[in-house]
Design an enzyme around this catalytic site. Structure first.
Site, PDB file in Angstrom:
ATOM      1  N   HIS A 101       0.843  -1.201   0.000  1.00 34.40           N
ATOM      2  CA  HIS A 101       0.000   0.000   0.000  1.00 34.40           C
ATOM      3  C   HIS A 101       0.873   1.243   0.000  1.00 34.40           C
ATOM      4  CE1 HIS A 101       0.386   1.004   4.367  1.00 34.40           C
ATOM      5  NE2 HIS A 101       0.346  -0.300   4.580  1.00 34.40           N
ATOM      6  N   ASP A 103      -0.299   4.382   0.935  1.00 37.79           N
ATOM      7  CA  ASP A 103      -0.751   5.405   1.877  1.00 37.79           C
ATOM      8  C   ASP A 103      -0.104   5.220   3.244  1.00 37.79           C
ATOM      9  OD1 ASP A 103      -2.328   3.009   2.031  1.00 37.79           O
ATOM     10  OD2 ASP A 103      -3.824   4.055   3.251  1.00 37.79           O
ATOM     11  N   ASP A 132       6.002   1.042   7.660  1.00 35.71           N
ATOM     12  CA  ASP A 132       4.659   0.639   7.219  1.00 35.71           C
ATOM     13  C   ASP A 132       4.198   1.487   6.038  1.00 35.71           C
ATOM     14  OD1 ASP A 132       2.109  -0.456   7.126  1.00 35.71           O
ATOM     15  OD2 ASP A 132       1.381   0.646   8.873  1.00 35.71           O
ATOM     16  N   GLU A 166      -5.093   1.292   2.175  1.00 32.26           N
ATOM     17  CA  GLU A 166      -5.052   0.173   3.120  1.00 32.26           C
ATOM     18  C   GLU A 166      -5.302   0.641   4.539  1.00 32.26           C
ATOM     19  OE1 GLU A 166      -3.448  -2.622   6.066  1.00 32.26           O
ATOM     20  OE2 GLU A 166      -2.745  -0.585   5.632  1.00 32.26           O
ATOM     21  N   GLU A 167      -4.801   1.833   4.875  1.00 36.84           N
ATOM     22  CA  GLU A 167      -4.930   2.332   6.245  1.00 36.84           C
ATOM     23  C   GLU A 167      -6.379   2.654   6.615  1.00 36.84           C
ATOM     24  OE1 GLU A 167      -2.707   1.976   8.242  1.00 36.84           O
ATOM     25  OE2 GLU A 167      -0.734   2.208   7.335  1.00 36.84           O
ATOM     26  N   GLU A 195       4.265  -6.261   4.329  1.00 35.60           N
ATOM     27  CA  GLU A 195       3.957  -5.544   5.572  1.00 35.60           C
ATOM     28  C   GLU A 195       5.077  -5.804   6.588  1.00 35.60           C
ATOM     29  OE1 GLU A 195       1.646  -3.472   6.482  1.00 35.60           O
ATOM     30  OE2 GLU A 195      -0.163  -3.786   5.276  1.00 35.60           O
TER      31      GLU A 195
END
Length: 435
Positions: A101, A103, A132, A166-167, A195
């Site tokens: 991801h 974001d 992350d 994703e967040e 991740e």
């Protein structure tokens, strides 16, 4: 099937190719951190997708930029952009997909480094998203590029994606792409999500989640005569009291066989995410006083994490039963319950090809035994499993899970290099069917 000596030679060549790209890996990670893709609201998504498109296009990947129009949060001001890059080998075979991801969450306070500076100190790169998961994204790119540089005529295909949101649930990213068929088992066979779960751990899946909104109703009246109204905040207080008396103790007794980390997440949990009642908070520059009113509305948002041994409908009914108990004991109590979204737990089999390939990669690159874990929170595997119907999916990447969303977030440079080697070894195994 390659013999032991041939396989060892391939791994040595791959490890050397990754190590030779160390400076490039550092620079790539810094560049990604310096694009402040904060979500919400979803800033600079197109910028980072354009950057990745240029990078991967120059490496021989065919690149697509895809906007998830109409998904939650998508607007002309904050469009939900995603990038998918695909490199076809010279022979038929399966497709290995690395999904990251793009974001990051807000920075918050307490930083001693520039959150978007990508500064290096004592072998670490600091910045929001370093751990992350922009460090993992960079490591997967370097792993794939190193592999392709050595064996451009490989069997199958390699994909790398940078996806939105994703967040905040992944609905403008992987969920939308899965709905469009980009994660169907016919198109993609193996998925690794980089991740930050620590470089010696393989994340098989995650707990389930239900987000819901509870609203209690009252009747407005003058604050000097509250007996003429009905305080919605007091009703909500009764809900909280019942949660403390019955729900939280019950959740603490529910334990799972899933290898969830940390240990505290091996039980069912619930977080009260927000609580609002009465008059709205005034603007910061307002200097007056509140009016005297009995609040007629209160709202609570809950974040319930549940185990593979639990059913989603049972989790929902557990909350509704609690509200009904309060209603039976409290005159005038009225409530609304709205489920915002729910995702079931998921866990890939330890016998799955992608698990075995990454296990072998960890043993070869790190000279240690891999550890199987399950994430306490969800990530985009939920959509690849549920919507894409693709089961051969795990999370594996550099970074320490506990650093995610923290001030002075960082990723270790050596950890990125090591993880890139593991990913490259696993990629070689999966494309050649050595699982």
């Amino acid at each position: 099937m390659a013999g032991d000596e041939e396989l060892e030679g391939r791994q040595q060549a791959l490890a050397a190719a990754v190590a030779a790209r160390r400076d490039d890996l550092i620079a790539l990670t810094q560049d990604l951190i310096r694009i402040p893709t904060i979500n919400p609201p979803g800033e600079f998504y197109r910028d980072i997708c354009d950057y990745l498109a240029r990078r991967l296009g120059a490496s021989g990947f065919e690149v697509s930029l895809l906007r998830a129009e109409g998904t939650p949060g998508d607007s002309e001001k904050y469009p939900r952009w995603n990038v998918i890059a695909r490199c076809e080998g010279g022979q038929p075979g399966s497709c290995v997909h690395f999904n990251s991801h793009i974001d990051v969450v807000e920075t918050g306070s307490g930083w001693t480094f520039d959150p978007f500076g990508g500064e290096i100190s004592e072998g670490r790169i600091y910045g929001r998203g370093a751990c992350d998961m922009k460090g993992g994204l960079a490591a997967s790119i370097v792993a794939a590029e190193a592999f392709v540089s050595l064996w451009p005529d490989f069997p199958g295909a390699i994909e790398i994606s940078g996806t939105a949101d994703e967040e905040t649930g992944g609905y403008g990213g992987v969920a939308w792409l899965a709905e469009q068929g980009y994660f169907s088992p016919e198109r993609v066979q193996h998925v690794i999500i980089p991740e930050p779960l620590n470089k010696d751990r393989i994340c098989l899946g995650h707990r389930g989640v239900m987000w819901a909104r509870i609203t209690t109703h009252g009747r407005i009246a003058h604050g000097s005569m509250p007996f003429l109204g009905d305080c919605a905040v007091r009703h909500m207080g009764a809900v909280v009291a019942e949660m403390e008396a019955s729900l939280f103790p019950a959740l603490s007794q529910k334990h799972t066989a899933m290898p969830v980390v940390p240990d505290g997440a091996r039980q069912s949990t619930m977080n009260i995410n927000s609580l609002h009642g009465g008059q709205a908070e005034p603007d910061p520059d307002f200097t007056g006083f509140p009016s005297a009113c009995v609040p007629d509305l209160a709202r609570m948002v809950i974040d319930r994490r549940y185990l593979i041994e639990e059913k989603g409908q049972e989790v929902r009914e557990e909350i509704i039963s609690l509200l009904e108990r309060v209603k039976a004991e409290r005159p005038g109590f009225r409530y609304d319950f709205e489920e915002l979204w729910q995702v079931s737990p998921t866990m890939t089999s330890v016998e799955a090809p992608v698990v075995r390939a990454v296990e072998r990669g960890i043993r070869s690159a790190l000279a240690c035994e891999p550890v199987h874990v399950v994430s306490p929170g969800t990530y985009d595997q939920k959509h690849i499993d549920r919507i894409g119907r693709l089961k051969d999916c795990i999370a594996y990447g550099p970074g320490i899970l506990d650093l995610a969303h923290q001030p002075d977030e960082y990723v270790g440079i050596d950890d990125m290099v090591d993880s890139a080697k593991v990913m490259a070894f696993a990629l070689d195994d999966l494309l050649h069917g050595r699982t």
